[in-house]
Design an enzyme around this catalytic site. Structure first.
Site, PDB file in Angstrom:
ATOM      1  N   HIS A 187     -13.282  -4.902  -0.888  1.00 28.85           N
ATOM      2  CA  HIS A 187     -12.558  -5.152   0.361  1.00 28.85           C
ATOM      3  C   HIS A 187     -13.612  -5.375   1.450  1.00 28.85           C
ATOM      4  CE1 HIS A 187      -8.516  -2.867  -0.463  1.00 28.85           C
ATOM      5  NE2 HIS A 187      -8.289  -4.165  -0.452  1.00 28.85           N
ATOM      6  N   CYS A 229     -10.661   3.073   5.310  1.00 31.11           N
ATOM      7  CA  CYS A 229      -9.535   2.811   4.403  1.00 31.11           C
ATOM      8  C   CYS A 229      -8.348   3.709   4.735  1.00 31.11           C
ATOM      9  CB  CYS A 229      -9.929   3.057   2.952  1.00 31.11           C
ATOM     10  SG  CYS A 229     -11.287   2.059   2.369  1.00 31.11           S
TER      11      CYS A 229
HETATM   12  N1  ARG Z   1      -7.795   2.522  -4.709  1.00 29.87           N
HETATM   13  C1  ARG Z   1      -7.546   1.645  -3.608  1.00 29.87           C
HETATM   14  C2  ARG Z   1      -7.588   0.209  -4.066  1.00 29.87           C
HETATM   15  O1  ARG Z   1      -8.431  -0.134  -4.857  1.00 29.87           O
HETATM   16  C3  ARG Z   1      -8.526   1.892  -2.504  1.00 29.87           C
HETATM   17  C4  ARG Z   1      -8.238   1.106  -1.260  1.00 29.87           C
HETATM   18  C5  ARG Z   1      -9.271   1.268  -0.221  1.00 29.87           C
HETATM   19  N2  ARG Z   1      -8.883   0.691   1.016  1.00 29.87           N
HETATM   20  C6  ARG Z   1      -9.637  -0.071   1.783  1.00 29.87           C
HETATM   21  N3  ARG Z   1      -9.179  -0.415   2.938  1.00 29.87           N
HETATM   22  N4  ARG Z   1     -10.791  -0.533   1.384  1.00 29.87           N
HETATM   23  O2  ARG Z   1      -6.804  -0.605  -3.656  1.00 29.87           O
END
Ligand code: ARG
Length: 270
Positions: A169, A263
């Site tokens: 991300h 996150c």
């Molecule tokens: N386990 C989640 C996923 O892989 C973690 C999300 C993390 N969020 C972020 N904004 N980077 O989607």
């Protein structure tokens, strides 16, 4: 060098990690055989909320839903600019139902929610700088979604390609410091995207791989204080050199799911 940076009060939306767990693997951090210490996770999360409030920020909460272990990662639910809400459409089927629950919260709070047609994971990949929307692609949010989000907000969208699966991300590799500047980890980006960032932010604070692996680039800044993981020491000292005040907040249990401070934090921009 500016000596007194000015904090701006923020409105944050978060989700308590009551049902947080690692039950599937949709990024390289997630190993379903690794146990999450739920009590510790709750404690760490409460400390984050307490720290935000102690620094003058407003924090609101979405009720957590059983069976949605990643719902704690509120940043993925939407991107909100000028009180307009662009919702999310998750890449992973396991996370898709989260969108409706966040939508319910936004509607009750008086917002209309736009539902994207293309895969788009909210502030996970769409980072509003005040001037642009920096938009990540490569693992989750699609280029088509970048076009869709630009049409929706009428804000220039700058597409950036992510190349390292650990930084799947955009918000794991880059965060906004204030209206003028950002911090990022260059190696998470394709060569062309790196050049774009250098052009736009020649004075950016750069993170090392060590900072990035400690989720240091997943920090939250109010323009003065930077809520940063304690293990990103190098980054914290570079921020302090530039006149920011690092405020350490440890969310190590959430790293097991590939998430950190940002996150867990959705910003509602009025
Ligand atoms: N386990 C989640 C996923 O892989 C973690 C999300 C993390 N969020 C972020 N904004 N980077 O989607």
């Amino acid at each position: 060098m500016p000596t007194s940076r000015v904090p701006r009060r923020r409105r944050f939306l978060v989700c308590e990690p009551r049902h947080f767990a690692v039950q599937y693997a949709i990024n390289p951090w997630m190993h379903p055989d690794v146990r999450v210490d739920l009590d510790l996770a709750q404690e760490q999360w409460q400390a984050l909320i307490h720290t935000y409030r102690a620094h003058g920020h407003t924090v609101e909460t979405v009720p957590p839903v059983p069976g949605l272990p990643d719902m704690v990662f509120a940043a993925n639910s939407a991107v909100v600019v000028d009180g307009r809400v662009f919702g999310s459409l998750f890449h992973a089927p396991e996370r898709r139902p989260e969108s409706t629950h966040y939508e319910t919260w936004f509607k009750a709070a008086g917002y209309d929610v736009y539902r994207p047609e293309n895969v788009c994971e909210g502030e996970g990949d769409l980072v509003f700088t005040g001037r642009y929307l920096l938009a990540g692609t490569g693992f989750r949010t699609t280029r088509e979604a970048h076009r869709e989000v630009q049409e929706f907000f009428g804000v220039p969208v700058i597409s950036l390609t992510l190349v390292d699966p650990y930084f799947y991300h955009l918000d794991t590799a880059l965060f906004v410091l204030d209206d003028e500047n950002i911090a990022y980890f260059p190696e998470a980006f394709s060569p062309g995207s790196r050049e774009v960032l250098e052009r736009l932010y020649p004075d950016a604070v750069l993170g090392t791989r060590e900072d990035a692996m400690a989720f240091g680039l997943n920090s939250v800044s109010d323009g003065h204080h930077v809520f940063v993981p304690p293990r990103a020491e190098g980054l914290a000292s570079r921020l302090a050199d530039r006149g920011y005040v690092p405020v350490p907040v440890d969310l190590s249990e959430f790293h097991k799911a590939g998430g950190g401070i940002k996150c867990c934090t959705q910003e509602i921009r009025p």
